[in-house]
Design a protein around this motif. Sequence first.
Motif, short mmCIF file in Angstrom:
data_model
loop_
_atom_site.label_atom_id
_atom_site.label_comp_id
_atom_site.label_asym_id
_atom_site.label_seq_id
_atom_site.Cartn_x
_atom_site.Cartn_y
_atom_site.Cartn_z
N LEU A 1 -12.40 -6.12 -15.22
CA LEU A 1 -11.48 -6.08 -16.34
C LEU A 1 -11.20 -7.53 -16.73
O LEU A 1 -10.79 -8.32 -15.89
CB LEU A 1 -10.21 -5.42 -15.82
N MET B 1 -11.08 6.46 9.16
CA MET B 1 -9.93 6.57 10.08
C MET B 1 -10.29 7.50 11.23
O MET B 1 -11.11 8.40 11.07
CB MET B 1 -8.72 7.14 9.34
N ASN C 1 -12.19 5.90 2.63
CA ASN C 1 -11.34 5.24 3.63
C ASN C 1 -10.89 6.24 4.70
O ASN C 1 -10.78 5.89 5.88
CB ASN C 1 -10.12 4.62 2.97
N ILE D 1 -11.22 6.68 -19.81
CA ILE D 1 -10.06 5.80 -19.72
C ILE D 1 -9.85 5.07 -21.04
O ILE D 1 -8.75 5.06 -21.59
CB ILE D 1 -10.29 4.76 -18.58
N ASN E 1 -6.35 10.43 -6.76
CA ASN E 1 -7.40 10.59 -7.77
C ASN E 1 -8.73 11.07 -7.20
O ASN E 1 -9.62 11.44 -7.94
CB ASN E 1 -7.56 9.31 -8.60
N LEU F 1 -8.28 11.44 -12.62
CA LEU F 1 -8.11 9.98 -12.61
C LEU F 1 -6.83 9.47 -13.27
O LEU F 1 -6.32 8.43 -12.87
CB LEU F 1 -9.28 9.33 -13.36
N ALA F 2 -6.38 10.15 -14.30
CA ALA F 2 -5.28 9.59 -15.10
C ALA F 2 -4.02 9.42 -14.26
O ALA F 2 -3.76 10.20 -13.33
CB ALA F 2 -5.00 10.49 -16.28
N VAL F 3 -3.25 8.41 -14.58
CA VAL F 3 -2.03 8.12 -13.82
C VAL F 3 -1.14 9.37 -13.74
O VAL F 3 -0.60 9.70 -12.68
CB VAL F 3 -1.27 6.93 -14.46
N VAL G 1 -3.81 1.85 7.81
CA VAL G 1 -3.79 2.95 8.78
C VAL G 1 -5.15 3.01 9.45
O VAL G 1 -6.19 3.07 8.78
CB VAL G 1 -3.48 4.30 8.08
C1 LIG Z 1 -9.47 -0.82 -14.29
C2 LIG Z 1 -8.79 0.51 -14.35
C3 LIG Z 1 -8.12 0.89 -15.51
C4 LIG Z 1 -7.48 2.13 -15.57
N1 LIG Z 1 -6.81 2.46 -16.71
C5 LIG Z 1 -6.16 3.65 -16.77
C6 LIG Z 1 -5.41 4.02 -17.94
O1 LIG Z 1 -5.36 3.29 -18.93
N2 LIG Z 1 -4.78 5.22 -17.94
C7 LIG Z 1 -4.82 6.06 -16.85
O2 LIG Z 1 -4.21 7.15 -16.88
N3 LIG Z 1 -5.52 5.74 -15.73
C8 LIG Z 1 -6.17 4.56 -15.66
N4 LIG Z 1 -6.90 4.23 -14.54
C9 LIG Z 1 -6.99 5.22 -13.43
C10 LIG Z 1 -5.76 5.26 -12.54
O3 LIG Z 1 -5.15 3.99 -12.54
C11 LIG Z 1 -6.18 5.62 -11.10
O4 LIG Z 1 -6.98 6.78 -11.09
C12 LIG Z 1 -4.94 5.86 -10.23
O5 LIG Z 1 -4.08 4.75 -10.27
C13 LIG Z 1 -5.37 6.14 -8.80
O6 LIG Z 1 -4.21 6.32 -8.00
P1 LIG Z 1 -4.35 6.79 -6.49
O7 LIG Z 1 -2.98 6.64 -5.89
O8 LIG Z 1 -5.02 8.11 -6.38
O9 LIG Z 1 -5.37 5.77 -5.82
P2 LIG Z 1 -5.24 4.23 -5.59
O10 LIG Z 1 -4.38 3.59 -6.63
O11 LIG Z 1 -6.66 3.75 -5.44
O12 LIG Z 1 -4.45 4.12 -4.21
C14 LIG Z 1 -5.06 4.32 -2.98
C15 LIG Z 1 -4.36 3.36 -2.01
O13 LIG Z 1 -4.78 3.65 -0.68
C16 LIG Z 1 -4.77 2.42 0.02
N5 LIG Z 1 -5.54 2.55 1.26
C17 LIG Z 1 -6.88 2.74 1.41
N6 LIG Z 1 -7.20 2.81 2.73
C18 LIG Z 1 -6.03 2.67 3.43
C19 LIG Z 1 -5.70 2.62 4.82
N7 LIG Z 1 -6.63 2.77 5.77
N8 LIG Z 1 -4.41 2.43 5.16
C20 LIG Z 1 -3.43 2.30 4.22
N9 LIG Z 1 -3.69 2.33 2.88
C21 LIG Z 1 -4.97 2.51 2.49
C22 LIG Z 1 -5.38 1.45 -0.98
O14 LIG Z 1 -5.07 0.13 -0.60
C23 LIG Z 1 -4.71 1.89 -2.26
O15 LIG Z 1 -3.51 1.18 -2.46
C24 LIG Z 1 -7.52 3.00 -14.44
C25 LIG Z 1 -8.18 2.59 -13.27
C26 LIG Z 1 -8.81 1.37 -13.22
C27 LIG Z 1 -9.51 0.94 -11.95
#
Ligand SMILES: Cc1cc2nc3c(=O)[nH]c(=O)nc-3n(C[C@H](O)[C@H](O)[C@H](O)COP(=O)(O)OP(=O)(O)OC[C@H]3O[C@@H](n4cnc5c(N)ncnc54)[C@H](O)[C@@H]3O)c2cc1C
Length: 316
Positions: A148, A124, A120, A12, A281, A286-288, A73
Amino acid sequence: MHSQHCGIWKEIIVGAILSKLAAKGDPVKTRHDSSGKRRNRRVSFSFHGGMQSLINALHNEVGDDNVKLGTEVLSLACTFDGVPALGRWSISVDSKDSGDKDLASNQTFDAVIMTAPLSNVRRMKFTKGGAPVVLDFLPKMDYLPLSLMVTAFKKDDVKKPLEGFGVLIPYKEQQKHGLKTLGTLFSSMMFPDRAPDDQYLYTTFVGGSHNRDLAGAPTSILKQLVTSDLKKLLGVEGQPTFVKHVYWGNAFPLYGHDYSSVLEAIEKMEKNLPGFFYAGNNKDGLAVGSVIASGSKAADLAISYLESHTKHNNSH
Ligand SMILES: Cc1cc2nc3c(=O)[nH]c(=O)nc-3n(C[C@H](O)[C@H](O)[C@H](O)COP(=O)(O)OP(=O)(O)OC[C@H]3O[C@@H](n4cnc5c(N)ncnc54)[C@H](O)[C@@H]3O)c2cc1C
């Protein structure tokens, strides 16, 4: 990205620094692909107001009524009886808004795209045709905690303000120089509008595989650690003018060495549950950008599924 390991935070920080360096002076790199066509390669990006702007824009696009915030959920039921059909899914939720609970229990859905972390999803409850679906074959994921720390210092108080986008401190260097932080992004150098003209803004990462416990330390301790490390690295003097601490208990999923078994388990879950698609992710990196691509791929699969079922229904 798939060979996940304990130094995942490095990807990251290094990714952010390298992409910014690659983009230096030219935020949109142009390159030629094999067909000779010019392609734009945007190597680093953010939005005015930060990444939340993207989420807010999506929220506005989908419409307020179609987004349920603060809603967990709890269980998903698929009334599958062997015949392909739409409207088979119902979802029960725990919502802060009691109206939403009723709404969800009265509604049925044609397909489900799940993006919650696998840990998570394991909690469920799933049923198919009234019988419980046990998802204990999903691996128990390990997640890396991270803190952070966003700090600002008056420019006059930073005696060695390094030119660049950040520093990464390998564990060996941490040990050698008594440093405790993983790395720091020079946020106001990347995004000048994020701090007043007379201040530098820094984003420092604390935690990682060697310092798991430090990730959960209180703000006051972390403020001291960060200030001390920035003093050694950049010659900061005095205290920060601004501090914001964000703790991520499950910052990054660690797939271990056997990532293919995670993918196989996800595939098995999707196969067991008709109209259920998994993205995020915990699956595709991991990357956005990877996460957005993952969601888009799942949406395409869900659309194909819906189209094939619509055709099937029309032909009967
Ligand atoms: C500190 C930090 C810095 C980062 N910096 C960068 C960067 O500079 N560049 C980059 O590319 N990436 C970065 N990343 C990585 C990237 O942000 C993540 O990998 C990405 O946002 C993950 O997205 P996601 O939707 O897969 O998961 P998440 O964003 O984790 O979303 C999962 C969602 O599911 C929800 N959820 C869980 N259980 C339930 C349930 N039972 N019911 C309903 N909702 C539920 C959670 O609340 C959450 O909102 C960073 C990550 C972190 C932690």
